[in-house]
Design an enzyme around this catalytic site. Structure first.
Site, PDB file in Angstrom:
ATOM      1  N   TYR A 173       0.836  -1.217   0.000  1.00  0.00           N
ATOM      2  CA  TYR A 173       0.000   0.000   0.000  1.00  0.00           C
ATOM      3  C   TYR A 173       0.863   1.257   0.000  1.00  0.00           C
ATOM      4  O   TYR A 173       0.625   2.194  -0.775  1.00  0.00           O
ATOM      5  CB  TYR A 173      -0.903  -0.047   1.233  1.00  0.00           C
ATOM      6  CG  TYR A 173      -1.952   1.049   1.301  1.00  0.00           C
ATOM      7  CD1 TYR A 173      -3.113   0.977   0.525  1.00  0.00           C
ATOM      8  CD2 TYR A 173      -1.800   2.138   2.158  1.00  0.00           C
ATOM      9  CE1 TYR A 173      -4.086   1.965   0.598  1.00  0.00           C
ATOM     10  CE2 TYR A 173      -2.763   3.133   2.243  1.00  0.00           C
ATOM     11  CZ  TYR A 173      -3.913   3.036   1.462  1.00  0.00           C
ATOM     12  OH  TYR A 173      -4.877   4.016   1.543  1.00  0.00           O
ATOM     13  N   LYS A 195       1.011   4.122  -2.948  1.00  0.00           N
ATOM     14  CA  LYS A 195       0.603   5.515  -2.719  1.00  0.00           C
ATOM     15  C   LYS A 195       1.772   6.485  -2.968  1.00  0.00           C
ATOM     16  O   LYS A 195       1.568   7.594  -3.450  1.00  0.00           O
ATOM     17  CB  LYS A 195       0.044   5.674  -1.303  1.00  0.00           C
ATOM     18  CG  LYS A 195      -1.257   4.877  -1.073  1.00  0.00           C
ATOM     19  CD  LYS A 195      -2.364   5.323  -2.012  1.00  0.00           C
ATOM     20  CE  LYS A 195      -3.720   4.716  -1.662  1.00  0.00           C
ATOM     21  NZ  LYS A 195      -4.789   5.172  -2.544  1.00  0.00           N
TER      22      LYS A 195
HETATM   23  P1  NDP Z   1     -13.581   1.895   0.393  1.00  0.00           P
HETATM   24  O1  NDP Z   1     -13.041   0.505   0.436  1.00  0.00           O
HETATM   25  O2  NDP Z   1     -14.621   2.299   1.388  1.00  0.00           O
HETATM   26  O3  NDP Z   1     -14.135   2.199  -1.088  1.00  0.00           O
HETATM   27  C1  NDP Z   1     -13.356   1.955  -2.221  1.00  0.00           C
HETATM   28  C2  NDP Z   1     -14.252   1.838  -3.433  1.00  0.00           C
HETATM   29  O4  NDP Z   1     -13.417   1.493  -4.565  1.00  0.00           O
HETATM   30  C3  NDP Z   1     -15.280   0.700  -3.307  1.00  0.00           C
HETATM   31  O5  NDP Z   1     -16.515   1.092  -3.878  1.00  0.00           O
HETATM   32  C4  NDP Z   1     -14.620  -0.417  -4.108  1.00  0.00           C
HETATM   33  O6  NDP Z   1     -15.537  -1.378  -4.615  1.00  0.00           O
HETATM   34  C5  NDP Z   1     -13.969   0.363  -5.234  1.00  0.00           C
HETATM   35  N1  NDP Z   1     -12.942  -0.419  -5.923  1.00  0.00           N
HETATM   36  C6  NDP Z   1     -12.086  -1.345  -5.391  1.00  0.00           C
HETATM   37  N2  NDP Z   1     -11.323  -1.869  -6.361  1.00  0.00           N
HETATM   38  C7  NDP Z   1     -11.693  -1.277  -7.525  1.00  0.00           C
HETATM   39  C8  NDP Z   1     -11.281  -1.431  -8.885  1.00  0.00           C
HETATM   40  N3  NDP Z   1     -10.335  -2.312  -9.240  1.00  0.00           N
HETATM   41  N4  NDP Z   1     -11.871  -0.661  -9.845  1.00  0.00           N
HETATM   42  C9  NDP Z   1     -12.851   0.209  -9.512  1.00  0.00           C
HETATM   43  N5  NDP Z   1     -13.298   0.377  -8.250  1.00  0.00           N
HETATM   44  C10 NDP Z   1     -12.728  -0.360  -7.265  1.00  0.00           C
HETATM   45  O7  NDP Z   1     -12.299   2.839   0.504  1.00  0.00           O
HETATM   46  P2  NDP Z   1     -12.165   4.324   1.096  1.00  0.00           P
HETATM   47  O8  NDP Z   1     -13.337   5.137   0.702  1.00  0.00           O
HETATM   48  O9  NDP Z   1     -11.754   4.249   2.503  1.00  0.00           O
HETATM   49  O10 NDP Z   1     -10.869   4.810   0.291  1.00  0.00           O
HETATM   50  C11 NDP Z   1     -10.947   5.517  -0.941  1.00  0.00           C
HETATM   51  C12 NDP Z   1      -9.538   5.909  -1.343  1.00  0.00           C
HETATM   52  O11 NDP Z   1      -8.947   6.712  -0.311  1.00  0.00           O
HETATM   53  C13 NDP Z   1      -8.585   4.736  -1.551  1.00  0.00           C
HETATM   54  O12 NDP Z   1      -7.721   5.003  -2.626  1.00  0.00           O
HETATM   55  C14 NDP Z   1      -7.815   4.675  -0.249  1.00  0.00           C
HETATM   56  O13 NDP Z   1      -6.570   4.066  -0.384  1.00  0.00           O
HETATM   57  C15 NDP Z   1      -7.697   6.159   0.070  1.00  0.00           C
HETATM   58  N6  NDP Z   1      -7.421   6.443   1.465  1.00  0.00           N
HETATM   59  C16 NDP Z   1      -8.296   6.098   2.444  1.00  0.00           C
HETATM   60  C17 NDP Z   1      -8.015   6.397   3.763  1.00  0.00           C
HETATM   61  C18 NDP Z   1      -8.943   6.049   4.871  1.00  0.00           C
HETATM   62  O14 NDP Z   1      -8.556   6.316   6.031  1.00  0.00           O
HETATM   63  N7  NDP Z   1     -10.121   5.500   4.629  1.00  0.00           N
HETATM   64  C19 NDP Z   1      -6.775   7.089   4.129  1.00  0.00           C
HETATM   65  C20 NDP Z   1      -5.927   7.409   3.029  1.00  0.00           C
HETATM   66  C21 NDP Z   1      -6.260   7.108   1.745  1.00  0.00           C
HETATM   67  P3  NDP Z   1     -15.992  -2.642  -3.659  1.00  0.00           P
HETATM   68  O15 NDP Z   1     -17.064  -2.095  -2.785  1.00  0.00           O
HETATM   69  O16 NDP Z   1     -16.483  -3.674  -4.597  1.00  0.00           O
HETATM   70  O17 NDP Z   1     -14.768  -3.058  -2.906  1.00  0.00           O
END
Ligand code: NDP
Length: 247
Positions: free
Chosen positions: A154, A158
């Protein structure tokens, strides 16, 4: 409204931070394409956006598949004739200590988080270059800046997004395309809900603002970077973490 009639593609826009970003962009007047592997949840978000009086399109799209991202961009051009904003938000975790991390865990995370971001930037670049305008925002993480035990895959993905942002910003600047990243800290979503309470409490102690962030904190910065207010900002990473990491 800062984004009236703009067209925005939000990957992973079905839930979590992506959904909050999609709703916030729509609130500012943008029409939204919600692209996600989870098409049912994407449809729900799209229908919530339509209720706000904007146009919305839910697309089933796996960001790891370049052909699918190109196909999605063509569908967007068919419906809206342009794409103004790309938000690279789709991301996953598969945590394990280095010694135990499998090649499959490494590949899966690098594929979605980093290759997926590259695929989407590449797919929107052509229409944005033709338009001579565009705003690209990718969601990185503070883990890509400071590292974290158990997150070799991860953190590398990033950090890669932050470097990719700088290169894309330099390549596309002459065509009036801004490319920036956001590095959130601990944001309350389903991704972080699975962490043990003990670890969450320890993390909170390291946050000067003494609270976790919410998806709307990230969404607000996204709206700013996608708007003309940020027209002179490119190649940057904005940290949104309650003060956890200070340069
Ligand atoms: P979630 O897991 O809640 O949501 C991620 C979404 O992306 C889901 O709808 C998921 O679908 C979808 N997804 C996963 N794989 C793919 C793919 N191959 N193609 C298209 N869509 C996909 O994550 P968060 O909202 O927490 O995170 C969003 C972003 O923010 C990420 O990039 C994460 O790394 C980043 N982030 C989050 C932090 C946090 O504290 N939450 C902190 C720092 C960064 P499905 O539901 O099917 O899995």
């Amino acid at each position: 409204m800062r984004l009236k009639d703009k067209v925005a593609l939000v990957t992973g826009g079905a839930r979590g931070i992506g959904r909050a970003i999609a709703l916030a962009l729509a609130q500012e007047g943008a029409n939204i394409v919600v692209a996600d592997v989870n098409i049912e949840a994407a449809k729900t978000t799209a229908s919530d956006i339509e209720k706000m009086g904007r146009q919305a399109l839910a697309l089933e799209m796996d960001v790891t598949d370049y052909a699918k991202t190109e196909e999605a961009v063509n569908k967007i051009l068919d419906k809206f004739t342009k794409v103004d904003i790309l938000i690279n938000n789709a991301g996953i975790t598969k945590d394990n200590l280095l010694l135990r991390m499998s090649a499959a865990e490494w590949d899966a995370v690098l594929n979605v988080n980093l290759k997926g971001t590259f695929n989407c930037i590449k797919a929107v670049s052509r229409p944005m270059i033709k338009q001579r305008s565009g705003k690209i925002v990718s969601i990185a993480s503070i883990i890509g800046i400071i590292g974290n035990p158990g997150q070799a895959n991860y953190s590398a993905s990033k950090a890669g997004i932050i470097a990719l942002t700088k290169t894309a910003a330099k390549e596309l600047a002459a065509r009036n395309i801004n490319v920036n990243a956001i590095a959130p800290g601990f944001i309350q979503t389903e991704m972080t809900a699975k962490l043990p309470d003990q670890i969450k409490e320890k993390m909170k102690e390291a946050i000067p603002l003494a609270k976790f962030g919410v998806p709307e904190d990230v969404a607000a910065a996204c709206v700013f970077l996608a708007s003309e207010d940020a027209g002179y900002i490119t190649g940057q990473t904005i940290v949104i973490d309650g003060g956890m990491v200070m340069a």
